[in-house]
Design a protein around this motif. Structure first.
Motif, short mmCIF file in Angstrom:
data_model
loop_
_atom_site.label_atom_id
_atom_site.label_comp_id
_atom_site.label_asym_id
_atom_site.label_seq_id
_atom_site.Cartn_x
_atom_site.Cartn_y
_atom_site.Cartn_z
N SER A 1 0.86 -1.18 0.00
CA SER A 1 0.00 0.00 0.00
C SER A 1 0.90 1.24 0.00
O SER A 1 2.10 1.16 0.33
N LYS A 2 0.34 2.36 -0.37
CA LYS A 2 1.14 3.60 -0.38
C LYS A 2 1.71 3.88 1.01
O LYS A 2 2.83 4.34 1.15
N GLU A 3 0.95 3.57 2.03
CA GLU A 3 1.38 3.83 3.41
C GLU A 3 2.55 2.95 3.82
O GLU A 3 3.26 3.27 4.77
N SER A 4 2.76 1.84 3.13
CA SER A 4 3.83 0.91 3.54
C SER A 4 5.07 1.02 2.67
O SER A 4 5.98 0.22 2.81
N GLN A 5 5.14 2.03 1.80
CA GLN A 5 6.27 2.16 0.89
C GLN A 5 7.24 3.25 1.31
O GLN A 5 6.83 4.29 1.81
N ILE A 6 8.52 2.97 1.08
CA ILE A 6 9.58 3.95 1.29
C ILE A 6 10.37 4.04 0.00
O ILE A 6 10.84 3.02 -0.52
N HIS A 7 10.50 5.26 -0.51
CA HIS A 7 11.32 5.49 -1.71
C HIS A 7 12.39 6.52 -1.33
O HIS A 7 12.07 7.67 -1.06
N LEU A 8 13.62 6.06 -1.27
CA LEU A 8 14.75 6.94 -0.98
C LEU A 8 15.72 6.85 -2.14
O LEU A 8 16.64 6.04 -2.14
N LEU A 9 15.49 7.67 -3.13
CA LEU A 9 16.32 7.67 -4.33
C LEU A 9 16.97 9.04 -4.47
O LEU A 9 16.33 10.06 -4.18
N ASN A 10 18.20 9.06 -4.93
CA ASN A 10 18.92 10.33 -5.02
C ASN A 10 18.83 10.94 -6.42
O ASN A 10 19.70 11.70 -6.83
N TYR A 11 17.79 10.61 -7.16
CA TYR A 11 17.58 11.18 -8.49
C TYR A 11 16.08 11.18 -8.79
O TYR A 11 15.33 10.38 -8.24
N ASN A 12 15.63 12.08 -9.65
CA ASN A 12 14.24 12.12 -10.13
C ASN A 12 13.19 12.01 -9.03
O ASN A 12 12.18 11.34 -9.22
N THR A 13 13.41 12.63 -7.92
CA THR A 13 12.44 12.50 -6.83
C THR A 13 12.46 13.75 -5.96
O THR A 13 13.42 14.52 -5.97
N ARG A 14 11.40 13.93 -5.22
CA ARG A 14 11.33 15.03 -4.26
C ARG A 14 11.96 14.59 -2.95
O ARG A 14 12.04 13.39 -2.67
N PRO A 15 12.38 15.54 -2.12
CA PRO A 15 12.92 15.17 -0.81
C PRO A 15 11.92 14.35 0.00
O PRO A 15 10.72 14.55 -0.10
N VAL A 16 12.43 13.44 0.78
CA VAL A 16 11.60 12.54 1.58
C VAL A 16 11.49 13.09 3.00
O VAL A 16 12.45 13.62 3.55
N ASP A 17 10.30 12.96 3.57
CA ASP A 17 10.08 13.33 4.97
C ASP A 17 10.66 12.23 5.85
O ASP A 17 10.12 11.13 5.94
N GLU A 18 11.79 12.53 6.49
CA GLU A 18 12.47 11.52 7.30
C GLU A 18 11.62 11.06 8.48
O GLU A 18 11.72 9.91 8.91
N CYS A 19 10.77 11.94 9.01
CA CYS A 19 9.88 11.54 10.10
C CYS A 19 8.87 10.51 9.61
O CYS A 19 8.54 9.57 10.33
N ASP A 20 8.39 10.68 8.38
CA ASP A 20 7.46 9.73 7.78
C ASP A 20 8.14 8.36 7.62
O ASP A 20 7.55 7.33 7.92
N VAL A 21 9.39 8.37 7.15
CA VAL A 21 10.14 7.12 7.01
C VAL A 21 10.27 6.43 8.36
O VAL A 21 10.00 5.24 8.51
N LYS A 22 10.66 7.19 9.37
CA LYS A 22 10.83 6.61 10.71
C LYS A 22 9.51 6.07 11.24
O LYS A 22 9.46 4.98 11.82
N ASN A 23 8.42 6.82 11.04
CA ASN A 23 7.11 6.36 11.52
C ASN A 23 6.71 5.04 10.86
O ASN A 23 6.16 4.15 11.52
N LYS A 24 6.99 4.91 9.57
CA LYS A 24 6.66 3.66 8.88
C LYS A 24 7.49 2.51 9.45
O LYS A 24 6.97 1.42 9.70
N LEU A 25 8.78 2.76 9.63
CA LEU A 25 9.66 1.70 10.14
C LEU A 25 9.30 1.28 11.56
O LEU A 25 9.41 0.11 11.91
N MET A 26 8.88 2.22 12.37
CA MET A 26 8.58 1.93 13.78
C MET A 26 7.13 1.49 13.99
O MET A 26 6.74 1.14 15.09
N SER A 27 6.34 1.48 12.92
CA SER A 27 4.93 1.13 13.04
C SER A 27 4.76 -0.38 13.26
O SER A 27 5.72 -1.14 13.23
N ASP A 28 3.50 -0.76 13.44
CA ASP A 28 3.16 -2.18 13.60
C ASP A 28 2.96 -2.88 12.26
O ASP A 28 2.65 -4.07 12.24
N MET A 29 3.12 -2.16 11.15
CA MET A 29 2.97 -2.80 9.84
C MET A 29 3.98 -3.94 9.73
O MET A 29 5.17 -3.72 9.97
N PRO A 30 3.52 -5.13 9.39
CA PRO A 30 4.47 -6.24 9.31
C PRO A 30 5.45 -6.10 8.15
O PRO A 30 6.59 -6.56 8.23
#
Length: 109
Positions: A70-99
């Protein structure tokens, strides 16, 4: 148990950038108490030794489930062709209960 599903094929990226992303996935897994499962070609996996053979079997089982990202379970950290990533969002996803958190990356935040 919780996992990071790392996509090892990134369009337009060479092995060096893919390996940077794999390293980033492992660092994030350590920080978030997750196991990294690599979704890629068997040839790529044969280049690495597994610290614990049970993990490879566990990941094969996880990847065989064909879960949907799902969109909520995806992390895209690419150093080209992309907008800056919200690091808090990345951390929240990683620390969540999503398996499963699905990651496509070639860099670390």
């Amino acid at each position: 148990k919780k996992y990071i599903i790392f996509y090892g094929k990134i369009p337009g990226q060479g092995e060096g950038n893919v390996n940077n992303g794999l390293l980033a996935a492992h660092l994030m897994a350590i920080e978030s108490n997750r196991t990294v499962c690599i979704k890629t070609s068997p040839k790529f996996l044969n280049a690495f030794r597994v610290k614990d053979p049970n993990i490879r079997k566990e990941c094969e089982d996880v990847l065989a489930q064909k879960t949907r990202a799902s969109k909520e379970s995806q992390i895209h950290l690419l150093n080209y062709n992309t907008r800056p990533v919200d690091e808090c969002d990345v951390k929240n996803k990683l620390m969540s209960d999503m398996p499963y958190v699905y990651a496509q990356m070639n860099t670390y935040p």
